[in-house]
Design a protein around this motif. Structure first.
Motif, PDB file in Angstrom:
ATOM      1  N   ALA A   1       0.855  -1.189   0.000  1.00  0.00           N
ATOM      2  CA  ALA A   1       0.000   0.000   0.000  1.00  0.00           C
ATOM      3  C   ALA A   1       0.889   1.236   0.000  1.00  0.00           C
ATOM      4  O   ALA A   1       1.547   1.529   0.991  1.00  0.00           O
ATOM      5  N   PRO A   2       0.948   1.952  -1.101  1.00  0.00           N
ATOM      6  CA  PRO A   2       1.885   3.074  -1.210  1.00  0.00           C
ATOM      7  C   PRO A   2       1.522   4.223  -0.289  1.00  0.00           C
ATOM      8  O   PRO A   2       0.371   4.392   0.101  1.00  0.00           O
ATOM      9  N   SER A   3       2.542   5.012   0.049  1.00  0.00           N
ATOM     10  CA  SER A   3       2.299   6.175   0.893  1.00  0.00           C
ATOM     11  C   SER A   3       1.689   7.314   0.092  1.00  0.00           C
ATOM     12  O   SER A   3       0.910   8.107   0.615  1.00  0.00           O
ATOM     13  N   THR A   4       2.052   7.418  -1.173  1.00  0.00           N
ATOM     14  CA  THR A   4       1.456   8.413  -2.063  1.00  0.00           C
ATOM     15  C   THR A   4       1.024   7.703  -3.343  1.00  0.00           C
ATOM     16  O   THR A   4       1.366   6.541  -3.567  1.00  0.00           O
ATOM     17  N   PHE A   5       0.291   8.412  -4.173  1.00  0.00           N
ATOM     18  CA  PHE A   5      -0.296   7.789  -5.360  1.00  0.00           C
ATOM     19  C   PHE A   5       0.090   8.581  -6.603  1.00  0.00           C
ATOM     20  O   PHE A   5       0.065   9.810  -6.601  1.00  0.00           O
ATOM     21  N   GLU A   6       0.407   7.862  -7.664  1.00  0.00           N
ATOM     22  CA  GLU A   6       0.843   8.538  -8.884  1.00  0.00           C
ATOM     23  C   GLU A   6      -0.286   8.739  -9.885  1.00  0.00           C
ATOM     24  O   GLU A   6      -0.103   9.419 -10.886  1.00  0.00           O
ATOM     25  N   SER A   7      -1.464   8.158  -9.622  1.00  0.00           N
ATOM     26  CA  SER A   7      -2.578   8.348 -10.548  1.00  0.00           C
ATOM     27  C   SER A   7      -3.893   8.429  -9.786  1.00  0.00           C
ATOM     28  O   SER A   7      -4.025   7.899  -8.673  1.00  0.00           O
ATOM     29  N   ALA A   8      -4.872   9.087 -10.409  1.00  0.00           N
ATOM     30  CA  ALA A   8      -6.196   9.203  -9.804  1.00  0.00           C
ATOM     31  C   ALA A   8      -6.866   7.844  -9.694  1.00  0.00           C
ATOM     32  O   ALA A   8      -7.555   7.556  -8.708  1.00  0.00           O
ATOM     33  N   VAL A   9      -6.673   6.992 -10.690  1.00  0.00           N
ATOM     34  CA  VAL A   9      -7.281   5.664 -10.665  1.00  0.00           C
ATOM     35  C   VAL A   9      -6.722   4.841  -9.510  1.00  0.00           C
ATOM     36  O   VAL A   9      -7.456   4.122  -8.822  1.00  0.00           O
ATOM     37  N   GLU A  10      -5.430   4.959  -9.280  1.00  0.00           N
ATOM     38  CA  GLU A  10      -4.798   4.243  -8.171  1.00  0.00           C
ATOM     39  C   GLU A  10      -5.402   4.676  -6.835  1.00  0.00           C
ATOM     40  O   GLU A  10      -5.690   3.845  -5.966  1.00  0.00           O
ATOM     41  N   TYR A  11      -5.632   5.975  -6.683  1.00  0.00           N
ATOM     42  CA  TYR A  11      -6.185   6.475  -5.421  1.00  0.00           C
ATOM     43  C   TYR A  11      -7.656   6.095  -5.268  1.00  0.00           C
ATOM     44  O   TYR A  11      -8.083   5.657  -4.190  1.00  0.00           O
TER      45      TYR A  11
ATOM     46  N   ARG B   1     -15.487  -0.979  -7.024  1.00  0.00           N
ATOM     47  CA  ARG B   1     -14.038  -1.141  -7.211  1.00  0.00           C
ATOM     48  C   ARG B   1     -13.717  -1.345  -8.687  1.00  0.00           C
ATOM     49  O   ARG B   1     -12.735  -0.794  -9.198  1.00  0.00           O
ATOM     50  N   LYS B   2     -14.559  -2.088  -9.375  1.00  0.00           N
ATOM     51  CA  LYS B   2     -14.344  -2.331 -10.799  1.00  0.00           C
ATOM     52  C   LYS B   2     -14.443  -1.033 -11.599  1.00  0.00           C
ATOM     53  O   LYS B   2     -13.608  -0.752 -12.462  1.00  0.00           O
ATOM     54  N   LEU B   3     -15.472  -0.228 -11.316  1.00  0.00           N
ATOM     55  CA  LEU B   3     -15.617   1.014 -12.077  1.00  0.00           C
ATOM     56  C   LEU B   3     -14.531   2.019 -11.704  1.00  0.00           C
ATOM     57  O   LEU B   3     -14.111   2.827 -12.540  1.00  0.00           O
ATOM     58  N   ALA B   4     -14.057   1.966 -10.454  1.00  0.00           N
ATOM     59  CA  ALA B   4     -12.960   2.853 -10.058  1.00  0.00           C
ATOM     60  C   ALA B   4     -11.681   2.495 -10.808  1.00  0.00           C
ATOM     61  O   ALA B   4     -10.939   3.374 -11.252  1.00  0.00           O
ATOM     62  N   ARG B   5     -11.435   1.204 -10.964  1.00  0.00           N
ATOM     63  CA  ARG B   5     -10.235   0.758 -11.675  1.00  0.00           C
ATOM     64  C   ARG B   5     -10.292   1.095 -13.158  1.00  0.00           C
ATOM     65  O   ARG B   5      -9.261   1.329 -13.794  1.00  0.00           O
ATOM     66  N   ASN B   6     -11.500   1.101 -13.702  1.00  0.00           N
ATOM     67  CA  ASN B   6     -11.654   1.328 -15.140  1.00  0.00           C
ATOM     68  C   ASN B   6     -12.066   2.753 -15.475  1.00  0.00           C
ATOM     69  O   ASN B   6     -12.402   3.051 -16.620  1.00  0.00           O
ATOM     70  N   ASN B   7     -12.060   3.612 -14.468  1.00  0.00           N
ATOM     71  CA  ASN B   7     -12.506   4.982 -14.673  1.00  0.00           C
ATOM     72  C   ASN B   7     -11.416   5.764 -15.401  1.00  0.00           C
ATOM     73  O   ASN B   7     -10.380   6.089 -14.840  1.00  0.00           O
ATOM     74  N   SER B   8     -11.641   6.042 -16.667  1.00  0.00           N
ATOM     75  CA  SER B   8     -10.646   6.744 -17.482  1.00  0.00           C
ATOM     76  C   SER B   8     -10.826   8.243 -17.299  1.00  0.00           C
ATOM     77  O   SER B   8     -11.606   8.885 -17.984  1.00  0.00           O
ATOM     78  N   THR B   9     -10.103   8.801 -16.351  1.00  0.00           N
ATOM     79  CA  THR B   9     -10.256  10.214 -16.035  1.00  0.00           C
ATOM     80  C   THR B   9      -9.342  11.071 -16.902  1.00  0.00           C
ATOM     81  O   THR B   9      -8.253  10.662 -17.288  1.00  0.00           O
ATOM     82  N   GLU B  10      -9.794  12.269 -17.172  1.00  0.00           N
ATOM     83  CA  GLU B  10      -9.023  13.194 -18.013  1.00  0.00           C
ATOM     84  C   GLU B  10      -7.691  13.547 -17.370  1.00  0.00           C
ATOM     85  O   GLU B  10      -6.687  13.752 -18.050  1.00  0.00           O
ATOM     86  N   TYR B  11      -7.699  13.610 -16.041  1.00  0.00           N
ATOM     87  CA  TYR B  11      -6.483  14.000 -15.324  1.00  0.00           C
ATOM     88  C   TYR B  11      -5.928  12.813 -14.540  1.00  0.00           C
ATOM     89  O   TYR B  11      -5.491  12.955 -13.403  1.00  0.00           O
ATOM     90  N   ARG B  12      -5.935  11.660 -15.163  1.00  0.00           N
ATOM     91  CA  ARG B  12      -5.515  10.432 -14.491  1.00  0.00           C
ATOM     92  C   ARG B  12      -4.130  10.574 -13.864  1.00  0.00           C
ATOM     93  O   ARG B  12      -3.898  10.143 -12.740  1.00  0.00           O
ATOM     94  N   HIS B  13      -3.213  11.185 -14.576  1.00  0.00           N
ATOM     95  CA  HIS B  13      -1.843  11.328 -14.076  1.00  0.00           C
ATOM     96  C   HIS B  13      -1.515  12.769 -13.702  1.00  0.00           C
ATOM     97  O   HIS B  13      -0.355  13.172 -13.706  1.00  0.00           O
ATOM     98  N   GLY B  14      -2.537  13.524 -13.354  1.00  0.00           N
ATOM     99  CA  GLY B  14      -2.320  14.875 -12.874  1.00  0.00           C
ATOM    100  C   GLY B  14      -2.355  15.907 -13.991  1.00  0.00           C
ATOM    101  O   GLY B  14      -2.697  15.593 -15.132  1.00  0.00           O
ATOM    102  N   PRO B  15      -1.997  17.156 -13.655  1.00  0.00           N
ATOM    103  CA  PRO B  15      -1.560  17.576 -12.318  1.00  0.00           C
ATOM    104  C   PRO B  15      -2.701  17.502 -11.304  1.00  0.00           C
ATOM    105  O   PRO B  15      -3.867  17.638 -11.666  1.00  0.00           O
ATOM    106  N   PHE B  16      -2.339  17.291 -10.031  1.00  0.00           N
ATOM    107  CA  PHE B  16      -3.316  17.147  -8.963  1.00  0.00           C
ATOM    108  C   PHE B  16      -3.383  18.433  -8.138  1.00  0.00           C
ATOM    109  O   PHE B  16      -2.462  19.247  -8.164  1.00  0.00           O
ATOM    110  N   GLN B  17      -4.481  18.584  -7.402  1.00  0.00           N
ATOM    111  CA  GLN B  17      -4.725  19.842  -6.704  1.00  0.00           C
ATOM    112  C   GLN B  17      -5.051  19.629  -5.232  1.00  0.00           C
ATOM    113  O   GLN B  17      -5.470  18.541  -4.825  1.00  0.00           O
ATOM    114  N   LEU B  18      -4.863  20.695  -4.458  1.00  0.00           N
ATOM    115  CA  LEU B  18      -5.230  20.644  -3.045  1.00  0.00           C
ATOM    116  C   LEU B  18      -6.742  20.498  -2.905  1.00  0.00           C
ATOM    117  O   LEU B  18      -7.515  21.093  -3.658  1.00  0.00           O
TER     118      LEU B  18
END
Length: 302
Positions: A57-67, A104-121
């Motif tokens: 379980a990572p301490s931080t996440f590199e993608s929105a889908v991972e989180y 969980r399935k839809l979260a894993r397959n959720n193709s988000t526009e900002y999957r790899h960021g940039p991320f925001q507060l």
């Protein structure tokens, strides 16, 4: 609130997680402490072990889908570990387990526009009641209770605010009057978006906001998609089932005919677990005990 939302959303980051200070800078350096996780640990006797960093379980996440996938796993973990009153009967238990697997399935397959960021507060507890205002000048003096602020998927910022109803999501009463709830919410939303657009124009005019940092148009479009409900369902364990079955299930998996049809969408491992979980819940209910995750002194400190 509109101007504050714009200011919070300005910083950009390359990973999802909590900020830690390194020298004079702040970097994303550990797993985020969210409002939901804090509530589960302090009020639901959930051990923090499942929400801390490990090799798997990572301490931080590199993608929105991972989180989002990690948040979906939290819902399954809570269902498994809640020893008492997790389900009323076998049908309820099966329905809850299936909902969490499909989410969980839809979260894993959720193709988000900002999957790899940039991320925001993002602050889970940002709401009008946490903003201190001078009653004479109507100027904001301070924003408080920012302890649940972390770097989150950009979609959390771009969906419409949950606090427009001036209630926590747990208090929303959309089951009784689904259409009435949405009508009431959207009327508040239109008012907020008008104010937010005015703030955007003012800040762009004085050079403190870029065109690319606008929020109003993105928030408005989020109500026409499932994104608003995906983000709410991911962040709130206590209302997950209501959100999933009312707003997400048929949107992602088609017309609902029976819970057994939905069970066929699970993979082989999930179907095996489906057959086991009710028996486990019944055994736990017979024992009527609690896992002692905290000592009495620890509970007092919480």
């Amino acid at each position: 609130m509109g101007c504050l939302a714009l200011e919070i959303s300005k910083p950009r980051f390359t990973r999802i997680g909590a900020l830690v200070q390194q020298g004079e800078d702040f970097v994303v350096g550990r797993r985020p402490l969210t409002f939901n996780i804090n509530a589960l640990i302090t009020s639901a006797n959930v051990t923090p072990t499942g929400y801390t960093s490990t090799n798997s379980a990572p301490s931080t996440f590199e993608s929105a889908v991972e989180y989002l996938s990690a948040l979906a796993e939290h819902h399954l973990t809570l269902l498994r570990k809640q020893r008492n009153n997790a389900a009323t009967d076998e049908a309820d238990c099966r329905k809850k387990f299936i909902a969490r697997c499909l989410f969980r399935k839809l979260a894993r397959n959720n193709s988000t526009e900002y999957r790899h960021g940039p991320f925001q507060l993002y602050c889970d507890d940002f709401r009008p009641s946490n903003v201190l205002v001078d009653v004479e000048s109507f100027r904001v003096n301070a924003v408080i209770d920012l302890e649940f602020t972390y770097v989150a998927p950009t979609e959390f910022t771009y969906v419409t605010p949950w606090w427009l109803m001036l209630q926590s999501p747990e208090d929303w009463d959309f089951e009784i009057d689904h259409c009435g709830f949405l009508s009431h919410y959207k009327s508040r939303l239109h008012q907020f978006l008008d104010v937010l657009r005015s703030c955007e124009y003012e800040k762009i005019a004085d050079g403190t906001l870029l065109e690319s940092q606008r929020l109003a148009a993105r928030m408005e479009s989020s109500m026409g998609s499932s994104l608003f409900w995906v983000c709410i369902a991911a962040r709130y364990s206590s209302m997950f089932d209501d959100i999933y079955w009312n707003f997400l299930d048929e949107l992602y998996y088609g017309s609902f005919r029976s819970i057994e049809d939905r069970a066929q969408l699970l993979d082989e491992r999930e179907r095996t677990k489906l057959g086991e979980i009710f028996q486990m819940k019944m055994e736990q209910a017979k024992e009527r005990t609690l896992d002692e995750n905290f000592s009495t002194d620890d509970l007092v400190d919480l």
